[in-house]
Write an enzyme that holds these catalytic residues in place. Structure first.
Site, PDB file in Angstrom:
ATOM      1  N   VAL A  59       0.855  -1.190   0.000  1.00 14.09           N
ATOM      2  CA  VAL A  59       0.000   0.000   0.000  1.00 14.09           C
ATOM      3  C   VAL A  59       0.884   1.231   0.000  1.00 14.09           C
ATOM      4  O   VAL A  59       1.813   1.330   0.793  1.00 14.09           O
ATOM      5  CB  VAL A  59      -0.919   0.022   1.256  1.00 14.09           C
ATOM      6  CG1 VAL A  59      -1.675   1.349   1.348  1.00 14.09           C
ATOM      7  CG2 VAL A  59      -1.892  -1.140   1.236  1.00 14.09           C
ATOM      8  N   ALA A 104       4.567   4.146   2.830  1.00 16.51           N
ATOM      9  CA  ALA A 104       4.051   2.915   2.220  1.00 16.51           C
ATOM     10  C   ALA A 104       4.283   1.759   3.182  1.00 16.51           C
ATOM     11  O   ALA A 104       4.997   1.914   4.178  1.00 16.51           O
ATOM     12  CB  ALA A 104       4.769   2.649   0.890  1.00 16.51           C
ATOM     13  N   LYS A 105       3.696   0.635   2.905  1.00 15.40           N
ATOM     14  CA  LYS A 105       3.950  -0.564   3.708  1.00 15.40           C
ATOM     15  C   LYS A 105       3.504  -1.771   2.924  1.00 15.40           C
ATOM     16  O   LYS A 105       2.608  -1.681   2.076  1.00 15.40           O
ATOM     17  CB  LYS A 105       3.145  -0.506   5.017  1.00 15.40           C
ATOM     18  CG  LYS A 105       3.711  -1.378   6.114  1.00 15.40           C
ATOM     19  CD  LYS A 105       4.796  -0.652   6.840  1.00 15.40           C
ATOM     20  CE  LYS A 105       5.350  -1.424   7.998  1.00 15.40           C
ATOM     21  NZ  LYS A 105       6.116  -0.556   8.910  1.00 15.40           N
ATOM     22  N   GLY A 106       4.138  -2.904   3.206  1.00 16.70           N
ATOM     23  CA  GLY A 106       3.734  -4.136   2.552  1.00 16.70           C
ATOM     24  C   GLY A 106       3.736  -5.268   3.554  1.00 16.70           C
ATOM     25  O   GLY A 106       4.228  -5.115   4.677  1.00 16.70           O
ATOM     26  N   ASP A 145      10.702  -5.060   8.391  1.00 15.55           N
ATOM     27  CA  ASP A 145       9.730  -4.800   9.455  1.00 15.55           C
ATOM     28  C   ASP A 145       9.615  -6.112  10.239  1.00 15.55           C
ATOM     29  O   ASP A 145      10.464  -7.003  10.081  1.00 15.55           O
ATOM     30  CB  ASP A 145       8.385  -4.337   8.851  1.00 15.55           C
ATOM     31  CG  ASP A 145       7.490  -3.675   9.882  1.00 15.55           C
ATOM     32  OD1 ASP A 145       7.761  -2.526  10.268  1.00 15.55           O
ATOM     33  OD2 ASP A 145       6.522  -4.316  10.349  1.00 15.55           O
TER      34      ASP A 145
END
Ligand code: GLU
Length: 416
Positions: A59, A104-106, A145
């Site tokens: 995202v 953003a992050k996934g 992460d």
């Protein structure tokens, strides 16, 4: 909490911040919505020949201030709402420390501990191939992460580079040093937590070495900050991991506990004066500073009522629920919010990316000096707003970030 949506948590604080500085709805409406959301189904051939399909996401919440930036999480609880919230928090984190990134992050819904190295490698490569149109050094730059590490970043970098036909180190940060990682990146989040804790304490006329510090989490954030605190002479009275916690009123031998926990459950650690405690007992233990460095939603309303610490430092993203936050504020507990307290990781990610783009290698000291400068500058701007307006540090941090985002929005305008 059933039905709990972490993105609502983000929107709640965003609205409070917008109200506090009397923003018009148009000024910040776009920031409420993630720019892009990608969901992928990732088929993997398991070592036993069977086929499994995993769910993954990337995202991009905002690219207003620069390329998307944020980690990739491998955890069984990963879902779209969590990834959206984590992406939005990255936007605010990068804005509060004033580095030229969006957020953003996934993530992949998987327990990485249940996969072999080869399965993990295939999963990572296939996931990278599937999010390829979204990422790139000018577009969106992943990082480690929860549940991912330098090895996973190396595979992402390699996969992306093979697809491009040339090596692109700047597509991810948190890589091993030998292939373009930065000195100081592995310790950066923990070091940032320590810098911010010391700054906050100094404003209260206190020293970290006079405080009893409890740390929830023993990973890249909790373990490293606990070790750094202990190395400067601080007393770590409690520490925990997924198997439970340890308590010692005179201070634990942190390096020894962390070494022990690498091969055995923490419950088996035996030493005079050290007792075993549950996760809840750690959060409510007798201490001055509580460092939350595990996952989201750890301090709930029930736990907040029993917290004895006078200061909480959020090393993890979103560890305090909205209700708990209100209770703690009423009790007068100072909360140093996640988007400020744990920003050290992304600050050194920025240093890594800058080195990659310029084909340079900085000394570790240069990295640590930059980290400290950026963290203290961010702390000062948040603290000042908090004092001026008489509001909690979380709201102040959101205001600092939101004002920067709104300036970019206004200057750039809306396309078309
Ligand atoms: N995953 C870390 C965070 O939540 C680091 C992100 C990055 O370095 O891009 O801040």
């Amino acid at each position: 909490m059933s039905g709990y949506n972490p993105y609502d948590n983000f929107l709640d604080v965003l609205d409070q911040a917008a109200k506090e500085v009397k923003l018009h709805r148009n000024d910040y409406e776009t920031i409420k919505y993630p720019e892009r959301e990608l969901k992928v189904s990732i088929p993997i051939e398991m070592d036993d020949g069977s086929l499994r399909v995993f769910e993954g996401y990337r995202v991009q919440h905002s690219t207003l201030r620069g390329p998307g930036k944020g980690g990739i999480r491998y955890h069984p609880d990963v879902n779209i709402d969590e990834v959206k919230a984590l992406a939005a928090w990255m936007t605010f984190k990068c804005a509060v420390v004033n580095i030229p990134y969006g957020g953003a992050k996934g993530g992949i819904t998987v327990d990485p501990k249940t996969l072999s190295q080869n399965e993990l490698k295939r999963l990572t490569r296939r996931y990278t191939a599937m999010i390829l149109p979204l990422i790139g050094p000018e577009r969106d730059i992943p990082a480690p992460d929860v549940g991912t590490n330098a090895q996973v970043m190396d595979w992402i970098m390699d996969t992306y580079s093979i697809m491009k036909g040339y090596t692109v180190p700047g597509v991810v940060t948190g890589k091993h040093i030998d292939i373009g990682g930065s000195l100081g990146r592995a310790e950066a989040t923990g070091r940032g937590v320590m810098i911010i804790t010391e700054e906050m304490l100094s404003r209260l006329g206190k020293k970290a070495t006079d405080c009893r510090i409890a740390v929830q989490g023993m990973g890249n954030v909790g373990g490293i900050s606990a070790k750094l605190f202990a190395a400067t002479g601080c007393k770590i009275t409690a520490i925990s991991n997924v198997s439970g916690g340890l308590y010692c009123p005179t201070g634990l031998d942190v390096a020894e506990v962390i070494e022990f926990a690498k091969t055995a459950p923490i419950t088996e650690y035996k030493k005079d004066g050290v007792s075993y405690i549950t996760n809840e007992e750690l959060l409510t233990s007798d201490c001055d500073v509580l460092v939350l460095a595990a996952l989201e939603n750890q301090v709930t309303a029930d736990i907040a009522k029993k917290v004895k610490a006078t200061m909480i430092v959020e090393g993890a993203n979103g560890p305090t629920t909205v209700e708990a936050d209100k209770i703690l504020n009423k009790k007068g507990v100072i909360i140093v919010p996640d988007i400020l307290a744990n920003a050290g990781g992304v600050v050194v990610s920025y240093c890594e990316w800058v080195q990659n783009l310029q084909s340079l290698n900085w000394d570790e000291n240069d990295v640590n000096v930059t980290l400290k400068k950026v963290m203290i500058r961010a702390f000062d701007s948040v603290y000042e707003i908090s004092k001026q307006r008489g509001i909690p540090m979380r709201l102040a941090a959101y205001i600092v970030a939101l004002e920067r985002l709104c300036i970019s929005r206004e200057l750039r305008g809306i396309f078309p």
